[in-house]
Motif scaffolding. Structure first.
Motif, PDB file in Angstrom:
ATOM      1  N   MET A   1       0.837  -1.192   0.000  1.00  0.00           N
ATOM      2  CA  MET A   1       0.000   0.000   0.000  1.00  0.00           C
ATOM      3  C   MET A   1       0.876   1.247   0.000  1.00  0.00           C
ATOM      4  O   MET A   1       1.927   1.278   0.638  1.00  0.00           O
ATOM      5  CB  MET A   1      -0.914  -0.012   1.226  1.00  0.00           C
ATOM      6  N   SER A   2       0.429   2.277  -0.669  1.00  0.00           N
ATOM      7  CA  SER A   2       1.205   3.501  -0.771  1.00  0.00           C
ATOM      8  C   SER A   2       1.408   4.142   0.599  1.00  0.00           C
ATOM      9  O   SER A   2       0.501   4.180   1.431  1.00  0.00           O
ATOM     10  CB  SER A   2       0.495   4.500  -1.691  1.00  0.00           C
ATOM     11  N   LYS A   3       2.586   4.692   0.834  1.00  0.00           N
ATOM     12  CA  LYS A   3       2.868   5.411   2.074  1.00  0.00           C
ATOM     13  C   LYS A   3       2.113   6.733   2.133  1.00  0.00           C
ATOM     14  O   LYS A   3       2.041   7.368   3.195  1.00  0.00           O
ATOM     15  CB  LYS A   3       4.368   5.665   2.198  1.00  0.00           C
ATOM     16  N   LEU A   4       1.535   7.161   1.010  1.00  0.00           N
ATOM     17  CA  LEU A   4       0.772   8.398   0.975  1.00  0.00           C
ATOM     18  C   LEU A   4      -0.695   8.203   1.339  1.00  0.00           C
ATOM     19  O   LEU A   4      -1.425   9.179   1.495  1.00  0.00           O
ATOM     20  CB  LEU A   4       0.841   9.022  -0.424  1.00  0.00           C
ATOM     21  N   LEU A   5      -1.121   6.956   1.509  1.00  0.00           N
ATOM     22  CA  LEU A   5      -2.522   6.624   1.750  1.00  0.00           C
ATOM     23  C   LEU A   5      -2.718   6.157   3.185  1.00  0.00           C
ATOM     24  O   LEU A   5      -2.081   5.205   3.636  1.00  0.00           O
ATOM     25  CB  LEU A   5      -2.965   5.532   0.776  1.00  0.00           C
ATOM     26  N   LEU A   6      -3.603   6.851   3.906  1.00  0.00           N
ATOM     27  CA  LEU A   6      -3.987   6.466   5.260  1.00  0.00           C
ATOM     28  C   LEU A   6      -5.394   5.896   5.176  1.00  0.00           C
ATOM     29  O   LEU A   6      -6.351   6.629   4.923  1.00  0.00           O
ATOM     30  CB  LEU A   6      -3.939   7.680   6.186  1.00  0.00           C
ATOM     31  N   LYS A   7      -5.504   4.577   5.358  1.00  0.00           N
ATOM     32  CA  LYS A   7      -6.786   3.918   5.173  1.00  0.00           C
ATOM     33  C   LYS A   7      -7.763   4.257   6.292  1.00  0.00           C
ATOM     34  O   LYS A   7      -7.386   4.495   7.436  1.00  0.00           O
ATOM     35  CB  LYS A   7      -6.599   2.399   5.099  1.00  0.00           C
ATOM     36  N   ALA A   8      -9.044   4.238   5.941  1.00  0.00           N
ATOM     37  CA  ALA A   8     -10.098   4.598   6.882  1.00  0.00           C
ATOM     38  C   ALA A   8     -10.166   3.618   8.040  1.00  0.00           C
ATOM     39  O   ALA A   8      -9.924   2.420   7.883  1.00  0.00           O
ATOM     40  CB  ALA A   8     -11.444   4.616   6.151  1.00  0.00           C
ATOM     41  N   ARG A 207       8.840  11.314 -12.439  1.00  0.00           N
ATOM     42  CA  ARG A 207       8.283  10.031 -11.978  1.00  0.00           C
ATOM     43  C   ARG A 207       9.100   9.406 -10.834  1.00  0.00           C
ATOM     44  O   ARG A 207       8.933   8.218 -10.548  1.00  0.00           O
ATOM     45  CB  ARG A 207       8.133   9.028 -13.127  1.00  0.00           C
ATOM     46  N   THR A 208       9.936  10.188 -10.172  1.00  0.00           N
ATOM     47  CA  THR A 208      10.577   9.649  -8.964  1.00  0.00           C
ATOM     48  C   THR A 208       9.540   9.433  -7.866  1.00  0.00           C
ATOM     49  O   THR A 208       9.747   8.624  -6.966  1.00  0.00           O
ATOM     50  CB  THR A 208      11.678  10.589  -8.454  1.00  0.00           C
ATOM     51  N   LEU A 209       8.426  10.161  -7.953  1.00  0.00           N
ATOM     52  CA  LEU A 209       7.233   9.863  -7.160  1.00  0.00           C
ATOM     53  C   LEU A 209       6.112   9.588  -8.142  1.00  0.00           C
ATOM     54  O   LEU A 209       5.807  10.430  -8.992  1.00  0.00           O
ATOM     55  CB  LEU A 209       6.866  11.042  -6.256  1.00  0.00           C
ATOM     56  N   ASP A 210       5.513   8.405  -8.051  1.00  0.00           N
ATOM     57  CA  ASP A 210       4.407   8.052  -8.938  1.00  0.00           C
ATOM     58  C   ASP A 210       3.569   6.986  -8.251  1.00  0.00           C
ATOM     59  O   ASP A 210       3.875   5.799  -8.313  1.00  0.00           O
ATOM     60  CB  ASP A 210       4.925   7.555 -10.289  1.00  0.00           C
ATOM     61  N   GLU A 211       2.531   7.421  -7.544  1.00  0.00           N
ATOM     62  CA  GLU A 211       1.673   6.534  -6.769  1.00  0.00           C
ATOM     63  C   GLU A 211       0.242   6.656  -7.272  1.00  0.00           C
ATOM     64  O   GLU A 211      -0.306   7.764  -7.347  1.00  0.00           O
ATOM     65  CB  GLU A 211       1.713   6.893  -5.284  1.00  0.00           C
ATOM     66  N   ALA A 212      -0.370   5.533  -7.622  1.00  0.00           N
ATOM     67  CA  ALA A 212      -1.777   5.494  -7.998  1.00  0.00           C
ATOM     68  C   ALA A 212      -2.516   4.705  -6.926  1.00  0.00           C
ATOM     69  O   ALA A 212      -2.138   3.567  -6.613  1.00  0.00           O
ATOM     70  CB  ALA A 212      -1.960   4.847  -9.363  1.00  0.00           C
ATOM     71  N   MET A 213      -3.559   5.306  -6.357  1.00  0.00           N
ATOM     72  CA  MET A 213      -4.239   4.725  -5.200  1.00  0.00           C
ATOM     73  C   MET A 213      -5.733   4.588  -5.446  1.00  0.00           C
ATOM     74  O   MET A 213      -6.365   5.517  -5.981  1.00  0.00           O
ATOM     75  CB  MET A 213      -4.024   5.628  -3.977  1.00  0.00           C
ATOM     76  N   ALA A 214      -6.302   3.447  -5.062  1.00  0.00           N
ATOM     77  CA  ALA A 214      -7.749   3.322  -4.965  1.00  0.00           C
ATOM     78  C   ALA A 214      -8.163   3.975  -3.652  1.00  0.00           C
ATOM     79  O   ALA A 214      -7.623   3.647  -2.588  1.00  0.00           O
ATOM     80  CB  ALA A 214      -8.165   1.864  -4.990  1.00  0.00           C
ATOM     81  N   ILE A 215      -9.099   4.925  -3.719  1.00  0.00           N
ATOM     82  CA  ILE A 215      -9.557   5.629  -2.526  1.00  0.00           C
ATOM     83  C   ILE A 215     -10.981   5.207  -2.194  1.00  0.00           C
ATOM     84  O   ILE A 215     -11.826   5.043  -3.078  1.00  0.00           O
ATOM     85  CB  ILE A 215      -9.467   7.156  -2.708  1.00  0.00           C
ATOM     86  N   GLU A 216     -11.234   5.020  -0.894  1.00  0.00           N
ATOM     87  CA  GLU A 216     -12.540   4.611  -0.404  1.00  0.00           C
ATOM     88  C   GLU A 216     -13.012   5.580   0.663  1.00  0.00           C
ATOM     89  O   GLU A 216     -12.285   6.481   1.080  1.00  0.00           O
ATOM     90  CB  GLU A 216     -12.460   3.185   0.138  1.00  0.00           C
ATOM     91  N   ASP A 217     -14.249   5.370   1.115  1.00  0.00           N
ATOM     92  CA  ASP A 217     -14.877   6.267   2.072  1.00  0.00           C
ATOM     93  C   ASP A 217     -14.064   6.354   3.360  1.00  0.00           C
ATOM     94  O   ASP A 217     -13.805   5.341   4.011  1.00  0.00           O
ATOM     95  CB  ASP A 217     -16.288   5.764   2.381  1.00  0.00           C
ATOM     96  N   GLY A 218     -13.631   7.567   3.718  1.00  0.00           N
ATOM     97  CA  GLY A 218     -12.880   7.785   4.941  1.00  0.00           C
ATOM     98  C   GLY A 218     -11.379   7.767   4.796  1.00  0.00           C
ATOM     99  O   GLY A 218     -10.662   7.998   5.776  1.00  0.00           O
ATOM    100  N   ASP A 219     -10.860   7.536   3.599  1.00  0.00           N
ATOM    101  CA  ASP A 219      -9.409   7.512   3.389  1.00  0.00           C
ATOM    102  C   ASP A 219      -8.828   8.923   3.384  1.00  0.00           C
ATOM    103  O   ASP A 219      -9.494   9.888   3.017  1.00  0.00           O
ATOM    104  CB  ASP A 219      -9.060   6.845   2.059  1.00  0.00           C
ATOM    105  N   VAL A 220      -7.556   9.018   3.773  1.00  0.00           N
ATOM    106  CA  VAL A 220      -6.804  10.269   3.711  1.00  0.00           C
ATOM    107  C   VAL A 220      -5.610  10.057   2.783  1.00  0.00           C
ATOM    108  O   VAL A 220      -4.898   9.054   2.896  1.00  0.00           O
ATOM    109  CB  VAL A 220      -6.307  10.703   5.102  1.00  0.00           C
ATOM    110  N   VAL A 221      -5.390  10.986   1.876  1.00  0.00           N
ATOM    111  CA  VAL A 221      -4.228  10.966   0.991  1.00  0.00           C
ATOM    112  C   VAL A 221      -3.354  12.174   1.309  1.00  0.00           C
ATOM    113  O   VAL A 221      -3.858  13.295   1.453  1.00  0.00           O
ATOM    114  CB  VAL A 221      -4.638  10.973  -0.495  1.00  0.00           C
TER     115      VAL A 221
END
Length: 265
Positions: A1-8, A207-221
């Motif tokens: 999981m991406s380090k930029l994504l805080l899951k709900a 592209r030294t940073l290139d993160e694609a994230m699925a986002i759901e209800d309550g997630d923080v990016v």
């Protein structure tokens, strides 16, 4: 999981916590609290300024013992404008939930501006429509740069299902005014209906940073730098609450050159 994504996290409590230390940056903090009726959420701003955003629900707010009354009215972030409270540095604050409550605590460095505590009501908030076609979205400015604050910029956006947002891709990661400002940013995402999902990409030109994230209800990016477009899947409207801050309190962005032609469509 991406380090930029805080899951709900589900249920009540302190469900999201982003600090400059945890994010690896300097300015932006973001916390999300869910409380049941009768519970109290409290804190102290210390050396930061804070914007309390009533994402959903109602509560009685106090700052330094001063009763600000019962605030909040919407039960969904997709229904109308929010109530908010601006809290300058060095203040104790609390909100006691009158109904189930979702309270966002947006923070950034205070700069000794000596600004007063203020309640920001729905009637104080400007709204605008950005984009056209499937790039249309609806923006509510909670703490824009033409309203007093030291560092914080706070805004809500509703993106209809099947639409894109923060698009064409733009960035604000260079302290190079007047062309571009350096602003760190968090996105707090909600969906209607809540089982929906969407996508967000955070990437730099090299592209030294290139993160694609699925986002759901309550997630923080978290967006430390780079471009950061979102897409809401068909049938599911996307809400997000943005918190931005940097060395200068102004939003000057740079569009991705290869996609800037879309601005003319």
């Amino acid at each position: 999981m991406s380090k930029l994504l805080l899951k709900a996290k589900r249920g009540a409590g302190h469900v999201a916590h982003v600090t400059p230390e945890s994010a690896g940056w300097t300015y932006v903090g973001f916390d999300l609290h869910r409380a049941v009726a009768g519970q109290t959420v409290s804190g102290r701003s210390e050396t930061k300024e804070v914007c309390l955003v009533f994402v959903t629900g109602k509560g009685v707010a106090t700052v330094n013992g001063r009763d600000l009354g019962l605030l909040g009215e919407r039960m969904s972030p997709f229904e109308g404008k929010p109530w908010s409270v601006y809290v300058p540095e060095g203040c104790d604050w609390s909100v006691t939930a009158d109904t189930p409550l979702e309270l966002a605590v947006c923070s950034a460095p205070g700069l000794g501006g000596g600004l007063p505590v203020r309640v920001i009501s729905p009637g104080d908030l400007g709204q605008e429509t950005r984009g056209k076609g499937t790039n249309t979205r609806y923006v509510t400015n909670i703490l824009p740069e033409n309203e007093p604050a030291d560092s914080l910029l706070v805004v809500e956006v509703i993106t209809p299902g099947g639409h894109t947002s923060s698009y064409p891709p733009h960035k604000h990661d260079q302290d190079n005014l007047p062309a571009e400002s350096y602003l760190e940013e968090t996105y707090y995402h909600r969906f209607n209906p809540p089982q929906g999902f969407g996508f967000q990409r955070v990437y730099t030109d090299d592209r030294t940073l290139d993160e694609a994230m699925a986002i759901e209800d309550g997630d923080v990016v978290m967006v430390p730098k780079g471009y950061h477009p979102c897409a809401a899947c068909h049938g599911y409207d996307l809400y997000y609450l943005n918190v931005m801050a940097g060395p200068k309190r102004t939003w000057k962005f740079h569009n991705a050159v290869e996609h800037e032609w879309l601005m003319g469509r």
